[in-house]
Scaffold this active site. Structure first.
Site, PDB file in Angstrom:
ATOM      1  CE1 TYR A 238      -2.712  -3.272   0.779  1.00  0.00           C
ATOM      2  CE2 TYR A 238      -4.561  -1.717   1.162  1.00  0.00           C
ATOM      3  CZ  TYR A 238      -3.998  -2.982   0.873  1.00  0.00           C
ATOM      4  OH  TYR A 238      -5.046  -3.889   0.912  1.00  0.00           O
TER       5      TYR A 238
ATOM      6  CE  LYS B  52       3.208 -17.856   0.376  1.00  0.00           C
ATOM      7  NZ  LYS B  52       2.361 -19.251   0.365  1.00  0.00           N
TER       8      LYS B  52
ATOM      9  CG  ASP C 227      -0.477 -20.114   2.070  1.00  0.00           C
ATOM     10  OD1 ASP C 227       0.290 -19.855   3.061  1.00  0.00           O
ATOM     11  OD2 ASP C 227       0.108 -21.080   1.124  1.00  0.00           O
TER      12      ASP C 227
ATOM     13  CG  ASP D  94      -7.586  -4.691   2.853  1.00  0.00           C
ATOM     14  OD1 ASP D  94      -8.857  -4.603   3.302  1.00  0.00           O
ATOM     15  OD2 ASP D  94      -7.257  -4.125   1.655  1.00  0.00           O
TER      16      ASP D  94
ATOM     17  CG  ASP E  39     -13.222  -7.942   4.057  1.00  0.00           C
ATOM     18  OD1 ASP E  39     -12.957  -7.133   4.649  1.00  0.00           O
ATOM     19  OD2 ASP E  39     -13.774  -7.544   2.697  1.00  0.00           O
TER      20      ASP E  39
END
Ligand code: ATP
Length: 354
Positions: A143, A190, A223, A247, A251
């Site tokens: 970002y 990751k 993951d 982010d 959700d």
């Protein structure tokens, strides 16, 4: 399956401000923003806390009215009040002006995004007893907004991770965990692929973790964490993530407890805070008086905690819990037929009984 019957946990009060009629910038935002923000304002008003709202435009509606998504008056108001309740803002996909959300977080260095996510009794989901908090770094990662075309057909987006930002978000997350007496914290990454950037993020988290021996520190690849979140969400407590993973994972977490209409959020910096729901503008339901205002109302309760009105923040959380538990007045996203105003009125009535 039933969810738990506990009163929603209060989010940590990060900083105490004066109790005297505080001035707070109010940004309605776009899409469902005006509907859910006005709902939050009326519920906050019903607690008896007298806030001097400084109403400002931003995003798409400011663009249409003033020709800029970020008018000077908005920035001046935020610089003065240092605290805001905000609706979602339109960001065009792939084109147009840069995200105003990202810009505001950077301009006021609101580096920590906190999203408490918990099950409510009365809300039907396949998961029960979820009680976790997402702590998302808010200022860097992919970002950073640094993107360029290297050659026709080849573009680069730069992922920026610094030791300074990683250390301060890790400290924020551990301080939150300590204050709220949470038991464990999982750093999600990751680093098996992004060895330098995510490797640095983890290194900083590990260093900070040593100062909080009472909190169990774990790490998990993003993951695998997503799979565990939907197979064993109760095994998570506080989650620490970089900006992009945070982010996306928030959700996912909202989905565990009944959707985006329920999950509040706050962006904290050392000198200010902006309170806003996790959800976006929901253009598909905007202007129809059907949006669920609870995420905005609970963000308002976090604002009250921040303003040193924790008792009133608790009353709001309790009233929301009562209305959901009774199951009589639920919006469409929760399987009911109530409008935004009907559920807001029900929460105000429940509040009067707290
Ligand atoms: P944006 O581009 O602003 O992120 P979006 O539609 O891509 O908007 P959201 O606004 O987060 O993303 O909405 C995703 C889905 O969740 C939509 O179907 C929307 O109707 C639903 N939703 C979001 N917020 C609410 C809410 N407060 N009440 C009910 N449904 C909601």
């Amino acid at each position: 399956m039933k969810s738990n019957g506990k009163k929603p946990r209060r989010a940590a009060k990060i900083r105490v401000r004066g109790k005297q009629n505080p001035q707070v910038t109010l940004i309605h935002g776009d899409g469902v923003g005006p509907e859910v923000i006005e709902a939050a304002v009326s519920v906050i008003g019903a607690t008896g806390v007298d806030i001097d709202w400084d109403r400002q435009s931003a995003g798409g509606n400011a663009m249409r009215r003033y020709g800029t998504p970020m008018p000077n008056a908005l920035m001046e108001s935020l610089a003065r009040t240092r605290v805001a309740l905000k609706g979602p803002l339109e960001t065009q996909v792939g084109v147009g002006y840069r995200s105003i959300n990202v810009h505001l977080r950077k301009a006021f260095d609101l580096y920590a995004n906190l999203r408490p996510t918990f099950s409510f009794a009365g809300v039907q989901t396949p998961f029960r007893d979820v009680d976790l908090t997402v702590v998302r770094e808010n200022t860097e990662d992919l970002y950073s907004g640094i993107e360029h075309e290297v050659a026709p057909g080849v573009v680069e987006s730069v992922k920026v991770i610094t030791a300074r930002a990683s250390t301060r978000i890790a400290k924020f997350a551990f301080d939150y965990a300590r204050k709220m007496k949470r038991k464990s914290l999982t750093a999600i990454h990751k680093a098996n692929i992004m060895k330098l950037s995510d490797g640095l993020f983890l290194k900083c988290a590990r260093t900070v973790a040593k100062h909080y021996p009472e909190i169990k520190y774990n790490e998990q690849i993003v993951d695998a964490a997503c799979m565990r979140l939907v197979t064993d969400p109760q095994s998570f407590d506080v989650l620490l993530l970089e900006n992009l993973y945070g982010d996306i994972v928030s959700d996912l977490c909202a989905g565990l407890v009944g959707g985006l209409g329920l999950v509040p959020g706050a962006n904290y910096g050392d000198k200010g805070a902006i309170f806003e729901a996790v959800h976006g503008t929901a253009p598909d339901i905007a202007g129809k008086n059907v949006a669920n205002p609870i995420a905005a109302i609970l963000s308002g309760s976090m604002l009250l905690d921040y303003l040193d009105h924790e008792h009133e923040g608790d009353r709001i959380r309790s009233a929301v819990g009562t209305v959901l538990r009774s199951g009589k007045t639920l919006t469409r996203d929760l399987g009911g037929r109530a409008s935004t105003t009907e559920i807001t009125d029900a929460i105000v009535r429940a509040l009067a009984r707290t």
